[in-house]
Scaffold this motif. Sequence first.
Motif, PDB file in Angstrom:
ATOM      1  N   LYS A  53      12.987  -2.615 -31.119  1.00  0.00           N
ATOM      2  CA  LYS A  53      13.952  -2.387 -32.211  1.00  0.00           C
ATOM      3  C   LYS A  53      15.169  -3.301 -32.072  1.00  0.00           C
ATOM      4  N   ASP A  54      15.540  -3.584 -30.821  1.00  0.00           N
ATOM      5  CA  ASP A  54      16.713  -4.440 -30.594  1.00  0.00           C
ATOM      6  C   ASP A  54      16.535  -5.852 -31.157  1.00  0.00           C
ATOM      7  N   HIS A  55      15.256  -6.247 -31.364  1.00  0.00           N
ATOM      8  CA  HIS A  55      15.006  -7.614 -31.842  1.00  0.00           C
ATOM      9  C   HIS A  55      14.917  -7.707 -33.367  1.00  0.00           C
ATOM     10  N   VAL A  56      14.988  -6.549 -34.051  1.00  0.00           N
ATOM     11  CA  VAL A  56      14.721  -6.567 -35.502  1.00  0.00           C
ATOM     12  C   VAL A  56      15.638  -7.557 -36.232  1.00  0.00           C
ATOM     13  N   ASP A  57      16.930  -7.511 -35.974  1.00  0.00           N
ATOM     14  CA  ASP A  57      17.840  -8.398 -36.697  1.00  0.00           C
ATOM     15  C   ASP A  57      17.580  -9.863 -36.345  1.00  0.00           C
ATOM     16  N   GLY A  58      17.307 -10.120 -35.081  1.00  0.00           N
ATOM     17  CA  GLY A  58      17.025 -11.500 -34.650  1.00  0.00           C
ATOM     18  C   GLY A  58      15.752 -12.033 -35.294  1.00  0.00           C
ATOM     19  N   VAL A  59      14.717 -11.204 -35.330  1.00  0.00           N
ATOM     20  CA  VAL A  59      13.452 -11.622 -35.947  1.00  0.00           C
ATOM     21  C   VAL A  59      13.651 -11.802 -37.449  1.00  0.00           C
ATOM     22  N   HIS A  60      14.416 -10.889 -38.053  1.00  0.00           N
ATOM     23  CA  HIS A  60      14.675 -10.977 -39.494  1.00  0.00           C
ATOM     24  C   HIS A  60      15.342 -12.316 -39.834  1.00  0.00           C
ATOM     25  N   HIS A  61      16.336 -12.677 -39.042  1.00  0.00           N
ATOM     26  CA  HIS A  61      17.048 -13.932 -39.291  1.00  0.00           C
ATOM     27  C   HIS A  61      16.109 -15.135 -39.110  1.00  0.00           C
ATOM     28  N   LEU A  62      15.378 -15.134 -38.000  1.00  0.00           N
ATOM     29  CA  LEU A  62      14.472 -16.254 -37.706  1.00  0.00           C
ATOM     30  C   LEU A  62      13.405 -16.386 -38.797  1.00  0.00           C
ATOM     31  N   LEU A  63      12.797 -15.262 -39.152  1.00  0.00           N
ATOM     32  CA  LEU A  63      11.676 -15.284 -40.096  1.00  0.00           C
ATOM     33  C   LEU A  63      12.121 -15.664 -41.509  1.00  0.00           C
ATOM     34  N   THR A  64      13.199 -15.053 -41.981  1.00  0.00           N
ATOM     35  CA  THR A  64      13.597 -15.333 -43.371  1.00  0.00           C
ATOM     36  C   THR A  64      14.086 -16.783 -43.503  1.00  0.00           C
ATOM     37  N   THR A  65      14.811 -17.273 -42.504  1.00  0.00           N
ATOM     38  CA  THR A  65      15.289 -18.658 -42.562  1.00  0.00           C
ATOM     39  C   THR A  65      14.098 -19.616 -42.591  1.00  0.00           C
ATOM     40  N   TYR A  66      13.136 -19.332 -41.735  1.00  0.00           N
ATOM     41  CA  TYR A  66      11.944 -20.190 -41.623  1.00  0.00           C
ATOM     42  C   TYR A  66      11.133 -20.193 -42.916  1.00  0.00           C
ATOM     43  N   LEU A  67      10.883 -19.015 -43.470  1.00  0.00           N
ATOM     44  CA  LEU A  67      10.051 -18.924 -44.676  1.00  0.00           C
ATOM     45  C   LEU A  67      10.746 -19.612 -45.853  1.00  0.00           C
ATOM     46  N   GLU A  68      12.047 -19.356 -46.007  1.00  0.00           N
ATOM     47  CA  GLU A  68      12.792 -19.953 -47.133  1.00  0.00           C
ATOM     48  C   GLU A  68      12.771 -21.473 -47.074  1.00  0.00           C
ATOM     49  N   LYS A  69      12.875 -21.989 -45.862  1.00  0.00           N
ATOM     50  CA  LYS A  69      12.983 -23.436 -45.705  1.00  0.00           C
ATOM     51  C   LYS A  69      11.648 -24.147 -45.956  1.00  0.00           C
ATOM     52  N   ASN A  70      10.552 -23.490 -45.640  1.00  0.00           N
ATOM     53  CA  ASN A  70       9.299 -24.238 -45.541  1.00  0.00           C
ATOM     54  C   ASN A  70       8.229 -23.968 -46.594  1.00  0.00           C
TER      55      ASN A  70
END
Length: 416
Positions: A263-280
């Motif tokens: 659960k502690d990683h949810v925000d970090g994963v959210h940031h990484l994933l959404t940035t990556y998907l939007e960019k590519n």
Amino acid sequence: MEDNDEDKNKTASTIIEMLKEAGVSTHSLEEKEHKFWDTQPMAHGEKGTELPEGPVVPDKKPEEIRQEPYNMPAGFEWSTVNITNQEEKMELYTLLANNYVEDDDSLFRFDYSQEFLEWALTPPGYSNDLLLGVRASKTKKLVAFISAIPANIKVQSTDQLKVVEINFLCVHKKLRAKRLAPVLIKEITRRVNQTGVFQAVYTAGVVLPVPVASARYYHRSLNPKKLVKVGFSRLNPRMTMARMVKLYKLPDQTRSNLVPMTKDHVDGVHHLLTTYLEKNFKLHVNFTAEDVAHWLLPRDKVINTYVLADNNDGAVTDMVSYYHLPSAILGLDDTLHAAYSYYNIATSMPLEDLMRDALILANRTGSDVFNALNLMENESILEELKFGKGDGNLQYYVYNWNAPSMKPADVGIVLL
Ligand SMILES: CC(C)(COP(=O)(O)OP(=O)(O)OC[C@H]1O[C@@H](n2cnc3c(N)ncnc32)[C@H](O)[C@@H]1OP(=O)(O)O)[C@@H](O)C(=O)NCCC(=O)NCCS
């Protein structure tokens, strides 16, 4: 299944592509008649490109949406499935385990676990009204199903589009070819329209009007002995089993220090994933943090996600995830344990190293094969990591949306 004989396994769509490249007219081949799908708001072939990007037909006003459910043939009735109820979950499991997708040779059939079904059908915002079953009126036996779950996607130049993801369309084997599937599709469409949503994303092995992209499955053997034994792979004439085992052998330990996502990683994963998907990617889900928690937090034998966090600021730099979808091996009382690549992002190491670690982790927990579509950046690692080409395409569709077709590498959605 692994594609052992490329020529024999060419699908209609690949043949059409080859003919097009050779300059041969494919018009008559592509214009196959679809009694149902030709009535649906899909961009039809070449005509589609003449329409502006956007809905094929405009959103309906509430009063334009049919109020009463479509008629079922006599002897059958609509029945929504409460997937958090143990008994109903078991009923859906049984319908799918006996009647859902098989390979062309009927050697394997998907065997989605009950826990998997609950995961797949209860994301934030799901509604029981859209987990739609059909029961035999007399016996109350569940004989057909279709599901819709909500999502918000980006497609081409439209950044935010409320859609549903359609999945698990299934009609009992004894009720096939009676045109029940079109009624299920029309009824789920009506129900979805009532929620103010007019577009849907779905995938299918079959070519229908009109895919927005066409992807291919690739398979990485983890347990070659078993894969050959059950007919999933073949031993090439110049290969011995001992050499094959050696070829696919993986180390026991991962190279990186990936840890299971918490659960502690949810925000970090959210940031990484959404940035990556939007960019590519031209087609992807706009995940909320709540969605990320639902879709990616590990669940035993359902979904595994591993992350690497930066020691200094705790930000998640890399993630790798795969879901578990076994198949029954028909005729043998056995199961093929398959892990399917989900969302993977490497920023602190090459993607190849990250994916090799995913193979190691999946192998350690008993998967026989690791499957991946040639979507996102996967194409770049398939050869080096010894994936073999599968024998079928997976077509991507966006219902009631006209958009230019795209390459698999532009697609950033994995549907279960
Ligand atoms: C897919 C399935 C529900 C279709 O039912 P059916 O009894 O074979 O076919 P029906 O007579 O009811 O309907 C035929 C129509 O459904 C369409 N259809 C078939 N498969 C479809 C799919 N996967 N998605 C959407 N439409 C589909 C056909 O193209 C046809 O429409 P058309 O005349 O416009 O081409 C059924 O074959 C099944 O349960 N198969 C196993 C599970 C499966 O493959 N599910 C789909 C996963 S993507």
